[in-house]
Design a protein around this motif. Structure first.
Motif, short mmCIF file in Angstrom:
data_model
loop_
_atom_site.label_atom_id
_atom_site.label_comp_id
_atom_site.label_asym_id
_atom_site.label_seq_id
_atom_site.Cartn_x
_atom_site.Cartn_y
_atom_site.Cartn_z
N LYS A 152 0.84 -1.20 0.00
CA LYS A 152 0.00 0.00 0.00
C LYS A 152 0.87 1.25 0.00
O LYS A 152 2.07 1.20 0.29
CB LYS A 152 -0.94 0.01 1.22
N LEU A 153 0.23 2.38 -0.34
CA LEU A 153 0.90 3.67 -0.37
C LEU A 153 0.40 4.56 0.76
O LEU A 153 -0.78 4.53 1.09
CB LEU A 153 0.62 4.38 -1.70
N ALA A 154 1.30 5.34 1.32
CA ALA A 154 0.93 6.38 2.28
C ALA A 154 1.38 7.71 1.67
O ALA A 154 2.58 7.91 1.44
CB ALA A 154 1.58 6.15 3.63
N THR A 155 0.42 8.59 1.41
CA THR A 155 0.72 9.83 0.68
C THR A 155 0.56 11.08 1.53
O THR A 155 0.49 12.19 0.99
CB THR A 155 -0.19 9.94 -0.56
N TYR A 164 5.50 6.92 1.16
CA TYR A 164 5.98 5.64 1.68
C TYR A 164 5.25 4.50 0.98
O TYR A 164 4.03 4.53 0.80
CB TYR A 164 5.71 5.53 3.19
N LEU A 165 6.03 3.49 0.61
CA LEU A 165 5.47 2.25 0.08
C LEU A 165 5.64 1.18 1.14
O LEU A 165 6.75 0.91 1.61
CB LEU A 165 6.19 1.83 -1.20
N TYR A 166 4.53 0.57 1.55
CA TYR A 166 4.54 -0.48 2.58
C TYR A 166 4.38 -1.85 1.93
O TYR A 166 3.65 -2.00 0.96
CB TYR A 166 3.39 -0.27 3.56
N ALA A 209 9.31 1.67 2.69
CA ALA A 209 10.31 2.23 1.78
C ALA A 209 9.95 3.68 1.44
O ALA A 209 8.84 3.97 1.01
CB ALA A 209 10.41 1.40 0.52
N LYS A 210 10.92 4.57 1.61
CA LYS A 210 10.71 5.97 1.28
C LYS A 210 11.02 6.20 -0.19
O LYS A 210 12.12 5.89 -0.66
CB LYS A 210 11.62 6.85 2.15
N LEU A 211 10.04 6.73 -0.93
CA LEU A 211 10.19 7.01 -2.35
C LEU A 211 10.06 8.51 -2.56
O LEU A 211 8.99 9.10 -2.30
CB LEU A 211 9.14 6.25 -3.17
N ASP A 212 11.12 9.14 -3.03
CA ASP A 212 11.12 10.59 -3.23
C ASP A 212 10.38 10.98 -4.50
O ASP A 212 10.51 10.33 -5.54
CB ASP A 212 12.55 11.12 -3.30
N LEU A 213 9.60 12.04 -4.42
CA LEU A 213 8.97 12.62 -5.60
C LEU A 213 10.01 13.42 -6.38
O LEU A 213 11.03 13.85 -5.81
CB LEU A 213 7.81 13.52 -5.18
N PRO A 214 9.79 13.64 -7.67
CA PRO A 214 10.74 14.45 -8.44
C PRO A 214 10.86 15.86 -7.86
O PRO A 214 9.87 16.45 -7.42
CB PRO A 214 10.12 14.48 -9.84
N ALA A 226 2.90 3.38 -7.86
CA ALA A 226 4.11 2.80 -7.28
C ALA A 226 4.28 1.38 -7.80
O ALA A 226 3.34 0.58 -7.74
CB ALA A 226 4.02 2.80 -5.75
N ILE A 227 5.45 1.08 -8.33
CA ILE A 227 5.76 -0.23 -8.90
C ILE A 227 6.76 -0.93 -8.01
O ILE A 227 7.83 -0.38 -7.70
CB ILE A 227 6.33 -0.11 -10.32
N LEU A 228 6.44 -2.17 -7.60
CA LEU A 228 7.33 -2.98 -6.78
C LEU A 228 7.76 -4.21 -7.57
O LEU A 228 6.93 -5.02 -7.99
CB LEU A 228 6.62 -3.42 -5.49
N ASP A 229 9.07 -4.35 -7.77
CA ASP A 229 9.66 -5.48 -8.49
C ASP A 229 10.46 -6.29 -7.47
O ASP A 229 11.44 -5.79 -6.90
CB ASP A 229 10.57 -4.95 -9.60
N TYR A 230 10.06 -7.54 -7.23
CA TYR A 230 10.78 -8.36 -6.26
C TYR A 230 11.28 -9.68 -6.85
O TYR A 230 11.48 -10.66 -6.15
CB TYR A 230 9.93 -8.60 -5.01
N GLY A 231 11.52 -9.67 -8.20
CA GLY A 231 12.10 -10.85 -8.83
C GLY A 231 11.62 -11.00 -10.26
O GLY A 231 10.46 -10.71 -10.58
N VAL A 232 12.53 -11.47 -11.13
CA VAL A 232 12.18 -11.62 -12.55
C VAL A 232 11.20 -12.77 -12.76
O VAL A 232 10.54 -12.85 -13.81
CB VAL A 232 13.44 -11.86 -13.40
N ASP A 233 11.09 -13.66 -11.77
CA ASP A 233 10.23 -14.84 -11.92
C ASP A 233 8.86 -14.67 -11.28
O ASP A 233 8.10 -15.62 -11.17
CB ASP A 233 10.93 -16.07 -11.31
N VAL A 234 8.54 -13.44 -10.85
CA VAL A 234 7.23 -13.17 -10.24
C VAL A 234 6.65 -11.90 -10.85
O VAL A 234 7.40 -11.03 -11.31
CB VAL A 234 7.33 -13.02 -8.70
N PRO A 235 5.32 -11.74 -10.87
CA PRO A 235 4.72 -10.53 -11.45
C PRO A 235 5.05 -9.29 -10.63
O PRO A 235 5.31 -9.36 -9.42
CB PRO A 235 3.21 -10.82 -11.41
#
Length: 251
Positions: A152-155, A164-166, A209-214, A226-235
């Motif tokens: 989830k996102l906290a904005t 923040y991305l949780y 995870a803290k994600l900075d805006l431009p 917000a895009i979360l990538d946690y492995g090439v073998d999972v969506p």
């Protein structure tokens, strides 16, 4: 002056099977250095900080599965390289689907050859101690599942320039995550993609995870993805939310 490698030791030992790894300590000083060797348990907190515990305290610990040679003390001469042999052997009763971890600390001991000034009744010595932690990961062959939950996102901090991305790791292995933001201005359709942030998460670990805006982003209404990538073998995981960026006010 002191270099240690590798800094991460990865084992894939099956229950009842032994696996060996070697750690090298290079002494680039012009004098010998003695080291104290010991193992501790540890965890990452929700923002990535390390928390340390006595060995074999945590349920995720592999401290009782690993041994080192030499066991507690190593002296390395000037310009030489010392070796530590690490042996991982999970018990036959260990679960083949549970990752375990610990940390080896390599800590320099005070210099025993410090010169003493006999002309002074009182003298002060300053000793510098180096402590290097080597990550130990034991991932048995049966631990393969990658899964996340509670993404989830906290904005509420948008006006401060970040969100923040949780997420929680509900799989069997440590995840090496990458995350970034994609912003689309709802009036102009202008798109902006931020730089990736990388972070590891242990099984059953929770991460914020803290994600900075431009910087200098234009005011307006945006679709924030917000895009979360946690492995090439999972969506990929994605979470979207509309946000409003207000003009900055100067006092």
């Amino acid at each position: 002056a002191i270099s240690v490698g590798p800094s991460i030791v990865r084992f894939n030992a099956a229950p009842g099977k032994a696996e060996l790894k070697t750690i090298s300590i290079k002494n680039n000083l012009n004098k010998p250095v003695a080291f104290k060797l010991y193992i501790r348990d540890w965890l990452r907190d929700s923002v990535g900080g390390h928390e340390y515990y006595k060995a074999d305290t945590l349920s995720q610990s592999c401290a009782n599965m690993v041994s080192i040679e030499p066991a507690s003390y190593l002296k390395v001469d000037s310009g030489k390289t010392g070796k530590i042999v690490m042996r991982m052997k999970p018990p036959v009763t260990a679960k083949n689907t549970e990752m375990k971890w610990a940390m080896l600390f390599i800590e320099s001991l005070p210099d025993e050859t410090l010169a003493k000034d006999k002309k002074k009744a009182l003298q002060m010595q300053i000793n510098t101690t180096a402590r290097i932690g080597v990550h130990i990961y034991q991932t048995p062959p049966g631990a393969v599942t990658k899964a996340v939950d509670q993404v989830k996102l906290a904005t509420d901090s948008v006006q401060k320039g970040f969100v923040y991305l949780y997420m929680k790791n509900v799989g069997q292995v440590m995840l090496d995550c990458k995350a970034h933001l994609e912003l689309t201005h709802l009036s102009t359709a202008e798109e902006t993609i931020t730089k990736e942030v990388t972070f590891p998460v242990f099984p059953d670990g929770f991460r914020k995870a803290k994600l900075d805006l431009p910087k200098n982003i234009k005011p307006g209404n945006y679709s924030l993805l917000a895009i979360l990538d946690y492995g090439v073998d999972v969506p990929l995981e994605a979470v979207q939310q509309n946000i409003t960026i207000l003009p900055t006010t100067s006092k």
